[in-house]
Write a protein that holds these residues in place. Structure first.
Motif, PDB file in Angstrom:
ATOM      1  N   ILE A 198       0.839  -1.202   0.000  1.00  0.00           N
ATOM      2  CA  ILE A 198       0.000   0.000   0.000  1.00  0.00           C
ATOM      3  C   ILE A 198       0.869   1.246   0.000  1.00  0.00           C
ATOM      4  O   ILE A 198       1.778   1.397   0.817  1.00  0.00           O
ATOM      5  N   GLY A 199       0.581   2.142  -0.896  1.00  0.00           N
ATOM      6  CA  GLY A 199       1.314   3.410  -0.999  1.00  0.00           C
ATOM      7  C   GLY A 199       0.754   4.236  -2.144  1.00  0.00           C
ATOM      8  O   GLY A 199       0.059   3.713  -3.022  1.00  0.00           O
ATOM      9  N   GLN A 200       1.039   5.537  -2.135  1.00  0.00           N
ATOM     10  CA  GLN A 200       0.498   6.424  -3.171  1.00  0.00           C
ATOM     11  C   GLN A 200       0.975   6.040  -4.568  1.00  0.00           C
ATOM     12  O   GLN A 200       0.197   6.017  -5.513  1.00  0.00           O
ATOM     13  N   LYS A 201       2.272   5.724  -4.687  1.00  0.00           N
ATOM     14  CA  LYS A 201       2.808   5.383  -6.004  1.00  0.00           C
ATOM     15  C   LYS A 201       2.164   4.104  -6.544  1.00  0.00           C
ATOM     16  O   LYS A 201       1.802   4.024  -7.716  1.00  0.00           O
ATOM     17  N   GLN A 202       2.024   3.102  -5.664  1.00  0.00           N
ATOM     18  CA  GLN A 202       1.409   1.850  -6.093  1.00  0.00           C
ATOM     19  C   GLN A 202      -0.036   2.070  -6.534  1.00  0.00           C
ATOM     20  O   GLN A 202      -0.491   1.501  -7.537  1.00  0.00           O
ATOM     21  N   LEU A 203      -0.761   2.920  -5.792  1.00  0.00           N
ATOM     22  CA  LEU A 203      -2.155   3.205  -6.146  1.00  0.00           C
ATOM     23  C   LEU A 203      -2.233   3.954  -7.464  1.00  0.00           C
ATOM     24  O   LEU A 203      -3.056   3.634  -8.330  1.00  0.00           O
ATOM     25  N   LEU A 204      -1.356   4.942  -7.635  1.00  0.00           N
ATOM     26  CA  LEU A 204      -1.329   5.719  -8.876  1.00  0.00           C
ATOM     27  C   LEU A 204      -1.026   4.818 -10.073  1.00  0.00           C
ATOM     28  O   LEU A 204      -1.718   4.877 -11.102  1.00  0.00           O
ATOM     29  N   ASP A 205      -0.008   3.995  -9.938  1.00  0.00           N
ATOM     30  CA  ASP A 205       0.376   3.104 -11.043  1.00  0.00           C
ATOM     31  C   ASP A 205      -0.741   2.128 -11.389  1.00  0.00           C
ATOM     32  O   ASP A 205      -1.001   1.840 -12.567  1.00  0.00           O
ATOM     33  N   SER A 206      -1.421   1.608 -10.360  1.00  0.00           N
ATOM     34  CA  SER A 206      -2.495   0.653 -10.590  1.00  0.00           C
ATOM     35  C   SER A 206      -3.686   1.306 -11.285  1.00  0.00           C
ATOM     36  O   SER A 206      -4.281   0.728 -12.198  1.00  0.00           O
ATOM     37  N   ILE A 207      -4.048   2.514 -10.848  1.00  0.00           N
ATOM     38  CA  ILE A 207      -5.161   3.243 -11.483  1.00  0.00           C
ATOM     39  C   ILE A 207      -4.849   3.489 -12.955  1.00  0.00           C
ATOM     40  O   ILE A 207      -5.677   3.223 -13.832  1.00  0.00           O
ATOM     41  N   LYS A 208      -3.651   3.988 -13.232  1.00  0.00           N
ATOM     42  CA  LYS A 208      -3.269   4.291 -14.616  1.00  0.00           C
ATOM     43  C   LYS A 208      -3.277   3.039 -15.489  1.00  0.00           C
ATOM     44  O   LYS A 208      -3.813   3.039 -16.605  1.00  0.00           O
ATOM     45  N   SER A 209      -2.675   1.977 -14.975  1.00  0.00           N
ATOM     46  CA  SER A 209      -2.569   0.740 -15.745  1.00  0.00           C
ATOM     47  C   SER A 209      -3.939   0.136 -16.039  1.00  0.00           C
ATOM     48  O   SER A 209      -4.247  -0.227 -17.182  1.00  0.00           O
ATOM     49  N   ASN A 210      -4.797   0.069 -15.020  1.00  0.00           N
ATOM     50  CA  ASN A 210      -6.100  -0.575 -15.194  1.00  0.00           C
ATOM     51  C   ASN A 210      -7.073   0.291 -15.983  1.00  0.00           C
ATOM     52  O   ASN A 210      -7.896  -0.238 -16.744  1.00  0.00           O
ATOM     53  N   LEU A 211      -6.994   1.600 -15.829  1.00  0.00           N
ATOM     54  CA  LEU A 211      -7.864   2.483 -16.616  1.00  0.00           C
ATOM     55  C   LEU A 211      -7.462   2.433 -18.088  1.00  0.00           C
ATOM     56  O   LEU A 211      -8.328   2.425 -18.973  1.00  0.00           O
ATOM     57  N   THR A 212      -6.174   2.362 -18.349  1.00  0.00           N
ATOM     58  CA  THR A 212      -5.699   2.228 -19.732  1.00  0.00           C
ATOM     59  C   THR A 212      -6.206   0.920 -20.338  1.00  0.00           C
ATOM     60  O   THR A 212      -6.654   0.889 -21.494  1.00  0.00           O
ATOM     61  N   ASP A 213      -6.161  -0.165 -19.547  1.00  0.00           N
ATOM     62  CA  ASP A 213      -6.662  -1.460 -20.032  1.00  0.00           C
ATOM     63  C   ASP A 213      -8.149  -1.384 -20.371  1.00  0.00           C
ATOM     64  O   ASP A 213      -8.593  -1.929 -21.388  1.00  0.00           O
ATOM     65  N   ILE A 214      -8.921  -0.704 -19.528  1.00  0.00           N
ATOM     66  CA  ILE A 214     -10.361  -0.582 -19.762  1.00  0.00           C
ATOM     67  C   ILE A 214     -10.644   0.176 -21.043  1.00  0.00           C
ATOM     68  O   ILE A 214     -11.521  -0.197 -21.834  1.00  0.00           O
TER      69      ILE A 214
END
Length: 446
Positions: free
Chosen positions: A62-78
Motif C-alpha cells: 500500500i502506498g500512493q505510487k502503487q495506487l497511482l500506477d495501478s489506477i493508470k494501468s487498469n484504466l488504460t486497459d479498460i
C-alpha cells in the motif's frame, strides 16, 4: 471530460498517506467506487475495476505510487478495446467511411471535423451528403464544408441516398480521392427504417470503416445505442462528440469495456480542428493531470510546414520577427483548436483548462483589436516594429479605433513574445512558436 473521475482519483490518492495503511486504502477505494458510479460507469465495470486495483495494491504494497500506477494501468486497459486507433487508410484508395449515429449526436459536424483532420494531413477528401431525411441536413453540410474548404458531393433534388452514395463512390474513385466520408441519416430514436436504409448503403458501398458518433453526455443510453448499431452494422469504431462538455466519462468507459468497440476519435470543442485520435494511454495521462505533449506535438506538426519553420526560425534568431510573421502564426494556431483543448495537453494545466471558457482565436474582441492595429500599420511598420514612435502609435490607435494605451500594451506584449520566441528558436525551433502564441492568446490586451 472525465473531470469528476479525475478529481476523485486525486482525492483517492490523497487518502493514502502512509505505507501499509489498509484503512486508508479502503477509504480511497470507496471514493473511487462512488465517483465511478456517479459518472455513469456500469456497476459491473466498477466492481471489476475496484477489485483489480485492490488486488494489485495488496500484492505490491500500500502506498500512493502503487495506487497511482495501478489506477493508470487498469484504466488504460479498460479504455483499450480491441481494434484500430485513429484513422487507418485502405491499401487501395479511396478509404470509404460510413458515418452513423442518432439525430443530435453531432454526426454531421463530426464528419466535417474528421474531413478537416484528414485534410490537415494532406489527404484528398470527399464528403457525400446522404442524409436526405432531415430537413436542411444537406444545406447544413454544404455550409460547413464551404466554410472549411472541404469538397462536398450532393445531387440537387435527389431523394434516394443510395443513388447519391453510388455516384459519390464513382467520383471518389475516378477523382483519385484518398478518403470518402458518407454522412447518413440519423433519427431521434433507433427504428427499423433507419437501420434498413443504412444497411442498404453499407451493402452498396462495402465501406472500410463504420464510425458511430456517440454523444459523450448520453451516459448508459449512449452505450446501449452504440450496442444496437453494432449488432446491426458491425461498427469498427466510435467518435465521441462533445467530449469537452461532459465531466463524467461513463459513456467512454462503457463503450470500450462493455461493448468492446475501440474509441477512435474525440471531439474536444466546437471548432473544425477540435478533433483528436483517442489513444488510451494519452487520455489516461490527461486524466491524471500529466498532460499529453505527444498529441500537442503531432497537432502542431500538421500546421507548420518544415521549410516555413526553418525560415521563421532564422528570422527569430536574427531578431527579425515582425507583425506579418505574427499574423501568419496566429492563423496557424487557430488550426490547433480551442485554447481549452491546448491547455488540457500541457502537464499540470488540466484544472485550468476545465475552468477556462474557450478563447476564440478568430472572433474574440481582443484578436479583432490586434488585427485592426496591424492593419492600421504601413507595410514598412509591419516589417520593422522599431519604427513605431509616439506619433505613429497615435495614428495606428486612431485607425484601429482604440486608445494609444491599448496599442502600447499590445506592442509591449509583442516585444516580450519576440524575446521568448528567440529562446524557443534555440530550443527546438519554430515548432515551439505554437505554444508561445497560445500563451500570447491568454495575455491578450484588455
Amino acid at each position: 471530460m472525465f473531470e469528476s473521475i479525475s478529481e476523485s482519483f486525486r482525492l483517492a490518492l490523497s487518502k493514502v498517506r502512509f505505507v501499509d495503511d489498509e484503512k486508508a486504502l479502503k477509504n480511497a477505494l470507496d471514493v473511487l467506487k462512488k465517483a465511478l458510479l456517479k459518472s455513469d460507469v456500469h456497476h459491473k465495470v466498477v466492481k471489476e475495476f475496484i477489485a483489480t486495483i485492490e488486488s494489485d495494491i495488496k500484492q505490491k504494497g500500500i502506498g500512493q505510487k502503487q495506487l497511482l500506477d495501478s489506477i493508470k494501468s487498469n484504466l488504460t486497459d479498460i479504455l483499450t478495446a480491441s481494434g484500430n486507433q485513429g484513422f487507418v487508410y485502405s491499401s487501395v484508395p479511396p478509404t470509404v467511411v460510413l458515418m452513423a449515429g442518432l439525430q443530435g449526436s453531432g454526426k454531421t459536424t463530426s464528419t466535417v471535423k474528421l474531413a478537416t483532420y484528414l485534410k490537415l494531413r494532406k489527404k484528398k477528401v470527399l464528403v457525400a451528403a446522404c442524409d436526405l431525411q432531415r430537413l436542411a441536413a444537406v444545406e447544413q453540410l454544404k455550409q460547413l464544408c464551404e466554410v472549411n474548404e472541404i469538397e462536398l458531393f450532393y445531387i440537387d433534388g435527389e431523394t434516394d441516398p443510395l443513388t447519391v452514395a453510388k455516384a459519390a463512390l464513382d467520383k471518389a474513385k475516378s477523382g483519385l480521392y484518398d478518403v470518402l466520408l458518407v454522412d447518413t441519416a440519423g433519427r431521434l430514436a433507433i427504428d427499423e427504417v433507419l437501420m434498413s436504409q443504412i444497411k442498404d448503403i453499407k451493402t452498396l458501398l462495402n465501406p472500410d470503416e463504420i464510425f458511430y458518433v456517440a454523444d459523450a453526455m448520453s451516459g448508459q443510453d449512449g452505450v446501449r445505442s452504440a450496442d444496437t448499431f453494432n449488432e446491426a452494422l458491425g461498427i469498427s469504431g466510435v467518435i465521441l462528440s462533445k467530449f469537452d462538455a461532459d465531466t463524467k466519462g461513463g459513456v467512454a468507459i462503457g463503450i470500450a469495456k462493455q461493448i468492446g468497440i475501440p474509441l477512435r476519435f474525440i471531439g474536444t470543442g466546437e471548432k473544425p480542428a477540435d478533433i483528436e485520435s483517442f489513444i488510451p494511454d494519452r487520455i489516461v495521462s490527461r486524466i491524471m493531470g500529466e498532460g499529453d505533449l505527444a498529441t500537442l506535438v503531432e497537432k502542431t506538426s500538421t500546421i507548420i510546414d518544415e521549410k516555413e519553420a526553418k525560415r521563421l526560425n532564422q528570422k527569430i534568431k536574427k531578431g527579425q520577427f515582425n507583425f506579418n510573421d505574427f499574423l501568419e502564426q496566429m492563423e496557424s494556431v487557430k488550426k490547433l483548436g480551442s485554447m481549452k483543448s491546448i491547455l488540457g495537453m500541457l502537464p499540470g494545466m488540466g484544472a485550468m483548462a476545465n475552468q477556462l471558457k474557450d478563447i476564440d482565436l478568430e472572433n474574440s474582441k481582443e484578436i479583432i483589436h490586434i488585427k485592426a492595429m496591424i492593419s492600421s500599420m504601413t507595410l514598412k511598420e509591419r516589417e520593422n516594429p522599431e519604427l513605431l514612435n509616439n506619433s505613429r502609435k497615435r495614428r495606428i490607435a486612431e485607425g484601429a479605433g482604440l486608445s494609444q494605451m491599448q496599442v502600447n500594451r499590445f506592442l509591449k506584449q509583442f516585444e516580450n513574445a519576440s524575446k521568448m520566441a528567440k529562446k524557443f528558436a534555440g530550443k527546438g525551433g519554430a515548432r515551439g512558436l505554437a505554444n508561445l502564441l497560445a500563451q500570447a492568446g491568454q495575455n491578450r490586451p484588455r
